[in-house]
Design a protein around this motif. Sequence first.
Motif, mmCIF file in Angstrom:
data_model
loop_
_atom_site.group_PDB
_atom_site.id
_atom_site.type_symbol
_atom_site.label_atom_id
_atom_site.label_comp_id
_atom_site.label_asym_id
_atom_site.label_seq_id
_atom_site.Cartn_x
_atom_site.Cartn_y
_atom_site.Cartn_z
ATOM 1 N N TRP A 270 30.590 -39.033 -37.476
ATOM 2 C CA TRP A 270 31.975 -39.010 -37.911
ATOM 3 C C TRP A 270 32.093 -39.642 -39.294
ATOM 4 N N PHE A 271 33.172 -39.342 -39.973
ATOM 5 C CA PHE A 271 33.386 -39.918 -41.297
ATOM 6 C C PHE A 271 33.805 -41.375 -41.150
ATOM 7 N N ASP A 272 33.258 -42.219 -42.005
ATOM 8 C CA ASP A 272 33.463 -43.668 -41.921
ATOM 9 C C ASP A 272 34.826 -44.043 -42.511
ATOM 10 N N ALA A 273 35.718 -44.546 -41.658
ATOM 11 C CA ALA A 273 37.067 -44.904 -42.099
ATOM 12 C C ALA A 273 37.058 -46.029 -43.133
ATOM 13 N N ALA A 274 36.008 -46.819 -43.168
ATOM 14 C CA ALA A 274 35.927 -47.902 -44.155
ATOM 15 C C ALA A 274 35.839 -47.365 -45.581
ATOM 16 N N LEU A 275 35.446 -46.091 -45.715
ATOM 17 C CA LEU A 275 35.319 -45.472 -47.040
ATOM 18 C C LEU A 275 36.456 -44.491 -47.324
ATOM 19 N N GLY A 276 37.441 -44.459 -46.451
ATOM 20 C CA GLY A 276 38.487 -43.458 -46.546
ATOM 21 C C GLY A 276 39.480 -43.654 -47.658
ATOM 22 N N ARG A 277 39.475 -44.811 -48.312
ATOM 23 C CA ARG A 277 40.345 -45.027 -49.467
ATOM 24 C C ARG A 277 39.556 -45.166 -50.761
ATOM 25 N N SER A 278 38.358 -45.667 -50.679
ATOM 26 C CA SER A 278 37.551 -45.863 -51.884
ATOM 27 C C SER A 278 36.860 -44.585 -52.330
ATOM 28 N N GLY A 279 36.624 -43.659 -51.378
ATOM 29 C CA GLY A 279 35.846 -42.464 -51.674
ATOM 30 C C GLY A 279 34.397 -42.663 -51.272
ATOM 31 N N GLY A 280 33.667 -41.560 -51.205
ATOM 32 C CA GLY A 280 32.262 -41.628 -50.824
ATOM 33 C C GLY A 280 32.029 -41.386 -49.352
ATOM 34 N N GLU A 281 33.116 -41.105 -48.590
ATOM 35 C CA GLU A 281 32.947 -40.881 -47.150
ATOM 36 C C GLU A 281 32.145 -39.623 -46.865
ATOM 37 N N ASP A 282 32.235 -38.625 -47.752
ATOM 38 C CA ASP A 282 31.461 -37.409 -47.527
ATOM 39 C C ASP A 282 29.990 -37.619 -47.872
ATOM 40 N N SER A 283 29.710 -38.322 -48.978
ATOM 41 C CA SER A 283 28.319 -38.633 -49.329
ATOM 42 C C SER A 283 27.657 -39.467 -48.230
ATOM 43 N N ALA B 10 24.474 -38.402 -45.981
ATOM 44 C CA ALA B 10 23.293 -39.263 -46.070
ATOM 45 C C ALA B 10 22.833 -39.696 -44.684
ATOM 46 N N ARG B 11 23.786 -40.018 -43.821
ATOM 47 C CA ARG B 11 23.429 -40.382 -42.448
ATOM 48 C C ARG B 11 22.885 -39.181 -41.688
ATOM 49 N N VAL C 174 21.152 -36.638 -43.027
ATOM 50 C CA VAL C 174 19.772 -36.428 -43.492
ATOM 51 C C VAL C 174 18.848 -37.481 -42.879
ATOM 52 N N ALA C 175 19.313 -38.739 -42.854
ATOM 53 C CA ALA C 175 18.502 -39.817 -42.274
ATOM 54 C C ALA C 175 18.242 -39.567 -40.787
ATOM 55 N N GLY C 176 19.159 -38.861 -40.131
ATOM 56 C CA GLY C 176 18.996 -38.548 -38.713
ATOM 57 C C GLY C 176 18.153 -37.307 -38.451
ATOM 58 N N GLY C 177 17.608 -36.722 -39.516
ATOM 59 C CA GLY C 177 16.717 -35.579 -39.354
ATOM 60 C C GLY C 177 17.384 -34.219 -39.437
ATOM 61 N N HIS C 178 18.658 -34.171 -39.823
ATOM 62 C CA HIS C 178 19.369 -32.899 -39.924
ATOM 63 C C HIS C 178 19.129 -32.275 -41.297
ATOM 64 N N SER C 179 19.079 -30.953 -41.324
ATOM 65 C CA SER C 179 18.824 -30.242 -42.581
ATOM 66 C C SER C 179 20.080 -29.514 -43.040
ATOM 67 N N PHE C 180 20.234 -29.425 -44.363
ATOM 68 C CA PHE C 180 21.373 -28.756 -44.970
ATOM 69 C C PHE C 180 20.855 -27.864 -46.096
ATOM 70 N N VAL C 181 21.433 -26.678 -46.210
ATOM 71 C CA VAL C 181 20.975 -25.727 -47.215
ATOM 72 C C VAL C 181 22.157 -25.246 -48.056
ATOM 73 N N TRP C 182 21.824 -24.543 -49.109
ATOM 74 C CA TRP C 182 22.803 -24.075 -50.086
ATOM 75 C C TRP C 182 23.074 -22.581 -49.898
ATOM 76 N N CYS C 183 24.329 -22.184 -50.142
ATOM 77 C CA CYS C 183 24.682 -20.770 -50.219
ATOM 78 C C CYS C 183 25.425 -20.553 -51.540
ATOM 79 N N ASP C 184 24.758 -19.918 -52.488
ATOM 80 C CA ASP C 184 25.339 -19.810 -53.828
ATOM 81 C C ASP C 184 26.422 -18.739 -53.923
ATOM 82 N N GLU C 185 26.505 -17.865 -52.917
ATOM 83 C CA GLU C 185 27.531 -16.822 -52.939
ATOM 84 C C GLU C 185 28.842 -17.262 -52.284
#
Length: 304
Positions: free
Chosen positions: A179-192, A196-197, A199-210
């Motif tokens: 889940w998104f961290d509410a502690a970062l919900g005003r400062s920004g960076g909640e998506d990063s 990051a968590r 990726v650290a947990g072993g999940h993969s993400f890919v790009w779709c340029d179209e």
Amino acid sequence: MTPPARELISVCVCTYRRQALLTTLLEVLQGQETADRFGYEIIVIENDLERLCEASVADAARTARIPIRYDCEPERNIALARNRAVRLAQGTLIAMIDDDETPVPDWLLRHYETLEASGAQGVLGPVVPVLPASAPAWLESSGVLDRPRHRTGHAIGTQDMRTGNALLRRPLFTRGDLWFDAALGRSGGEDSDFFARGVAGGHSFVWCDEAVVSEVVPPERWTPRFQLRRMWRSGTIRGQWIHDGRQSWVLAWRGIVLLVGGVVALPVSLLAPTAWRMRLALKLAYFGGVVTAALGWPTLRHRE
């Protein structure tokens, strides 16, 4: 024999006082191509206690071909709004788009095809800035709005991950507890932090340029002050990771070297074109944020 049920995508939109832009987005989302491979719904979360957009969303829902559902997150916190959207969503896939963006007609289809072909837990795509003719020339020539793009299917790192254009598998939240961290919900960076968590947990993400979305850059973002603060804040996110031990000090040491070199170059930069000066200033702002946050010094805490 009954055909298998189509997969459902929940398109999540969090909004704050952008009624005209939100109305346009809801209209555009009605025409997404699916090739009859999936269905989709639209979830709108208004992050505003005053509910200024509720009536216009209700108007759009009455005539919509695609279901639109509305809810309000009364606390001003984008992380809480995103979490509320995911909890309200009924789909097995979660798409995310910002309220000031416009997707191409096959945005969802392109994301879906890439997700299925890659087997990744999420797909992200480009956000293309659109500058009106009246915008200052340095804003485009400095490259401050440019973001890297990759070939479709390319595995991406956290530096390319944002929630403004993404399709994610729901188990990331329900089973991965991402889940998104509410502690970062005003400062920004909640998506990063979210990615990051992941990726650290072993999940993969890919790009779709179209799977392109466009974003009109409003006048309030045309000023050097806004862009410098944006870059500083971006740097503080990385610096905080270093301070917390989640990233090595390599970036911070690089920042220190560049800051020293940048300060030395400042007098010369006064003779350079505006775009060159802004590139230097923006780089200094970014690494200034990195270094101060890595050292644990007070940093910019809230978005304007």
